[in-house]
Write an enzyme that holds these catalytic residues in place. Structure first.
Site, mmCIF file in Angstrom:
data_model
loop_
_atom_site.group_PDB
_atom_site.id
_atom_site.type_symbol
_atom_site.label_atom_id
_atom_site.label_comp_id
_atom_site.label_asym_id
_atom_site.label_seq_id
_atom_site.Cartn_x
_atom_site.Cartn_y
_atom_site.Cartn_z
ATOM 1 N N ASP A 1 -11.613 -4.433 13.176
ATOM 2 C CA ASP A 1 -10.321 -3.748 13.367
ATOM 3 C C ASP A 1 -10.482 -2.275 13.669
ATOM 4 O O ASP A 1 -11.264 -1.583 13.021
ATOM 5 C CB ASP A 1 -9.510 -3.770 12.072
ATOM 6 C CG ASP A 1 -9.098 -5.130 11.623
ATOM 7 O OD1 ASP A 1 -7.906 -5.402 11.661
ATOM 8 O OD2 ASP A 1 -9.981 -5.908 11.210
ATOM 9 N N ASN B 1 -7.985 -6.233 15.054
ATOM 10 C CA ASN B 1 -8.855 -7.140 15.813
ATOM 11 C C ASN B 1 -8.070 -8.208 16.573
ATOM 12 O O ASN B 1 -6.959 -8.560 16.204
ATOM 13 C CB ASN B 1 -9.813 -7.844 14.845
ATOM 14 C CG ASN B 1 -9.044 -8.682 13.840
ATOM 15 O OD1 ASN B 1 -8.485 -8.150 12.896
ATOM 16 N ND2 ASN B 1 -8.977 -9.971 14.046
ATOM 17 N N ARG C 1 0.793 -1.229 0.000
ATOM 18 C CA ARG C 1 0.000 0.000 0.000
ATOM 19 C C ARG C 1 0.821 1.271 0.000
ATOM 20 O O ARG C 1 0.256 2.350 0.057
ATOM 21 C CB ARG C 1 -0.969 -0.013 1.189
ATOM 22 C CG ARG C 1 -1.864 -1.230 1.167
ATOM 23 C CD ARG C 1 -3.157 -1.026 1.898
ATOM 24 N NE ARG C 1 -3.956 -2.230 1.780
ATOM 25 C CZ ARG C 1 -3.978 -3.224 2.677
ATOM 26 N NH1 ARG C 1 -3.257 -3.144 3.771
ATOM 27 N NH2 ARG C 1 -4.725 -4.280 2.483
ATOM 28 N N ASP D 1 -14.420 -9.104 14.143
ATOM 29 C CA ASP D 1 -13.347 -8.678 13.246
ATOM 30 C C ASP D 1 -13.460 -7.187 12.919
ATOM 31 O O ASP D 1 -13.301 -6.772 11.771
ATOM 32 C CB ASP D 1 -13.335 -9.521 11.948
ATOM 33 C CG ASP D 1 -12.109 -9.250 11.090
ATOM 34 O OD1 ASP D 1 -11.178 -8.576 11.568
ATOM 35 O OD2 ASP D 1 -12.089 -9.689 9.926
#
Lengths: 543, 233
Positions: A291, A246, A117, A289
């Site tokens: 995050d 998470n 990224r 989940d």
């Protein structure tokens, strides 16, 4: 609404916080404040219709698209691709200056791949984290490798690096993936010149450390807490802010009873030592989940008339949290999406109300879906409009939790999920303009498919972003009206930036469809399986 | 011919194997963003309703697909588990080209993943051993516990030298590759070692470094486990 906006501008000016980029786009989030806002205004609402393509650059590596944010410094653009290629490009012409192809092993063997990224640039070096969990430093002028260090053996940790590093003073700070594996997360910092490890912060406290008691038995060794995106930095406070992902197993919490610190938290660390200054946990004992992995945006705003240093962060579960960045005190939280049923609300202290947890062996409908009320693509803040611009996704899923034993370094989800329509049969996505403190919405742009590209705000009062069908477009920051559109030929999953060379303002965007969440879309929108890949940078300017 | 082949795959796998395969698939294959529940597709391709040969399924499951996100499960799953997963995936779609489910392989080897990981975290950042790790120091495959204990406290290193740079800076280092103008060295000042690529002109001299010792993390490591991994057959 307009008046409120002006007041916020004043507040920002009072605190002399400049989170805007100017000629360069020096950091992943634009500046350390992560506004994704350019002060350039040559391209504006009245002339954006005349924007034309100036050059494009094909990276040649289209596996899972192009997810990066270009960095631009002194007329040179630095960009990374899947499988860890890095290019330095003349930002005015598109001519390649150098290329670096990292030698990865043939197979990586962890699910967090093969994308990258972004890079960080500083101290004459270009830094990148790799799919096989190394950090490399390249000479900024030549692209030659200067140093390389292994963060942790890939086969052992089941983690690697896909996010962009952050350079702060003499250190380069790097987060790792691994939050859905039996792995103990951390953040490391290396000396920019030597590559020597400077500090390591474990996102899960070890025996004897405060917070360790929030983990049951040995679960802390395998509890996830990845640092897979990029943080921000406040030079005045010398705090590095990072969002911690998470806990693992994602959907089954029965063997990790407790709050599971510091998962789903913003942590503030001393930039020199990596020591914890404060934390704010958004979701204690997460079993969805959700995050807290996304960008920490640093804003100086007035709250009830009083100027405060704040941090805004979008949680994957679809809530936006605002805290005081000097001490982590909760300020406000607001929902970004309509389809949200894992809690019934958040009280004035930041506590979650009415938890709706997945059950073992029995399907539970949870909204939003695992891809998030928003994905990791970043929002933008404009000090001119006083509005925060970000995307949201309306979708649901059926989750079945399952009890699982951790296997070190391997997948550790504790359940499965399947995407589902929303109750009103209207799964879709949107880009909205919000008051950052209250979530009061000024406008909403609707999209058929999940919007998975970042937003760029400019002083020309424009919001640039792209969609999965290949459209790159500009909206009026004040009204949301679409003012310009260009078809780049492949979907958008990266982050557009703006910069200036020789008096010309450029808008650059990666184009190239792919990523984990893009792949999931096929479960609700089967035609998305056929969206074309690509990996190109498109650059626009006035004729 | 095609019809014949299609008819042949009617043979059904052992339900116990299928159940095991289903559980493993949910744990390792449908997870996260990979193949989706029951192979319904996620970012990994859809597997449900597709046609494969069993050989292909076995090959891809064991060895992975190079330059893709698909890992090889050999060494990460037992042969029996790979077999169960393949049978389960086969049951989601159509299998051509063979006479039905293969028998589960017999003869499991001991699972030393835990021991391998202890080696990797404490030694593998500087040593290769049994095909994993980084070769900064000597290869350690086959070493016994007594040998590694002796090696950890040995003095007068043969490989580690004190490298002095033109700038006057010096640190413990091991030489890597050398292509004339550019020299690679591992800087051992702190763990993990840093691979530096230096122009030859930056290197002033290499000196003996009799004081070099293994870092504390190596001494603190569970050496019995590590030896078990290194000396296993």
């Amino acid at each position: 609404m307009m008046r409120a906006g002006l007041l916020l501008v004043l507040a920002a000016a009072l605190c002399a916080q400049d989170g805007a980029t100017h000629k360069d786009w020096p950091h992943y989030g634009g500046t350390y404040q992560f506004w994704r806002y350019s002060a350039l205004e040559q391209v504006n609402r009245s002339n954006v219709k005349r924007l034309v393509a100036k050059w494009s650059f094909q990276t040649g590596e289209s596996d899972e698209g192009l997810q990066a944010t270009p960095i631009v410094i002194d007329g040179v653009m630095y960009i990374s691709t899947s499988w860890n290629r890095v290019f330095a490009i003349d930002a005015a012409t598109g001519r390649e200056i150098w290329a670096y192809y990292y030698q990865n092993p043939k197979t990586i063997g962890v699910i967090y791949s093969p994308w990258n990224r972004g890079v960080a640039v500083g101290a004459g070096r270009v830094f990148m984290g790799t799919l096989d969990n190394h950090v490399v430093a390249l000479d900024q002028k030549t692209g030659r490798e200067v140093w390389k260090v292994e963060v942790q053996p890939l086969a052992q940790c089941g983690c690697n690096i896909t996010g962009a590093p952050l350079v702060v003073k003499d250190k380069v700070i790097v987060g790792v993936t691994g939050g859905d594996s039996a792995h103990r997360g951390y953040l490391t910092a290396y000396n920019v010149r030597t590559g020597r490890l400077a500090w390591k912060f474990y996102t899960i406290p070890g025996p004897g450390e405060p917070g360790h008691e929030t983990w049951q038995g040995d679960s802390w060794k395998y509890g996830g807490g990845a640092t897979w995106m990029t943080g921000s930095y406040d030079p005045e406070l010398n705090h590095v802010y990072w969002a911690v992902g998470n806990p693992a197993a994602d959907f089954y919490g029965g063997s990790r009873k407790g709050d599971n610190l510091y998962t789903d938290s913003i942590v503030a660390l001393d930039a020199d030592t990596g020591k914890l200054k404060w934390y704010h946990q958004q979701v204690p004992h997460d079993v969805w989940d959700w995050d807290t992995a996304y960008e920490p945006v640093l804003l100086d705003l007035r709250v009830n008339g009083k100027p405060r240093k704040l941090l805004l962060n979008v949680n994957k579960g679809g809530y936006v949290f605002v805290v005081d960045r000097t001490n982590g005190e909760f300020v406000s939280a607001w929902p970004l999406v309509k389809n949200l049923n894992w809690i019934t609300g958040i009280d004035s202290k930041g506590n979650l109300l009415g938890r709706n947890e997945p059950k073992v062996g029995v399907p539970t409908t949870i909204c939003p879906a695992i891809g998030g009320g928003r994905s990791w693509n970043q929002g933008a803040w404009s000090p001119r409009t006083g509005l925060y611009y970000t995307t949201g996704i309306e979708w649901c899923q059926e989750v079945i939790a399952q009890k699982e034993e951790p296997r070190e370094g391997r997948e550790f989800f504790g359940g499965t999920f399947k995407l589902k329509q929303t109750p009103d049969k209207d799964a879709h996505s949107h880009l909205g303009a919000y008051d950052p403190l209250t979530g009061k919405r000024k406008w909403l742009y609707r999209s058929k498919y999940p919007l998975l590209a970042s937003q760029l705000a400019t002083a020309g009062d424009l919001i640039f972003t792209g969609d999965p069908e290949g459209n790159f477009f500009a909206l009026d920051a004040r009204s949301g009206e679409k003012l310009w559109n260009f078809q780049t030929g492949s979907g958008h999953r990266g982050s557009a930036v703006s910069y200036e060379v020789n008096g010309q303002q450029y808008i650059a965007t990666p184009s190239g469809w792919g990523s984990a969440v893009a792949g999931l879309m096929g479960q609700l929108w089967p035609e998305a399986e056929r969206f074309r890949k690509g990996s190109t940078i498109f650059v626009f300017g006035l004729p | 011919m095609l019809e014949l082949i299609l008819l042949m795959q009617a043979a059904v796998a052992d339900p116990q194997v299928l159940a095991r395969g289903e559980k493993l698939f949910a744990q390792s294959c449908s997870v996260g963003y990979c193949h989706g529940v029951a192979g319904a597709a996620a970012r990994g391709p859809r597997l449900a309703g597709r046609t494969f040969t069993r050989e292909y399924l076995v090959e891809v499951t064991r060895d992975g697909i190079p330059r893709s996100a698909m890992p090889g499960w050999k060494g990460r799953m037992s042969e029996a588990d790979i077999h169960a997963v393949v049978e389960y995936v086969a049951s989601l779609g159509t299998v051509t080209g063979d006479a039905g489910p293969a028998a589960a392989p017999a003869g499991e080897t001991e699972d030393l993943t835990h021991e391998r990981n202890r080696f990797l975290e404490s030694c593998g950042i500087c040593h290769a051993g049994r095909g994993v790790g980084k070769a900064v120091g000597p290869e350690l495959s086959g070493r016994t516990e007594a040998e590694i204990r002796a090696g950890l406290v040995a003095r007068r290193p043969a490989l580690v030298k004190r490298l002095e740079l033109a700038s006057g800076e010096s640190f413990p280092a091991v030489t890597g590759s050398d292509d004339g103008d550019w020299v690679q060295v591992f800087d051992l000042s702190v763990a993990p070692p840093v691979l530096l690529t230096l122009p030859r002109s930056e290197i002033r001299q290499w000196k003996d470094h009799n004081e070099w010792q293994h870092p504390q993390l190596a001494h603190d490591a569970p050496l019995a486990s590590i030896a078990r991994y290194l000396s296993a057959r």
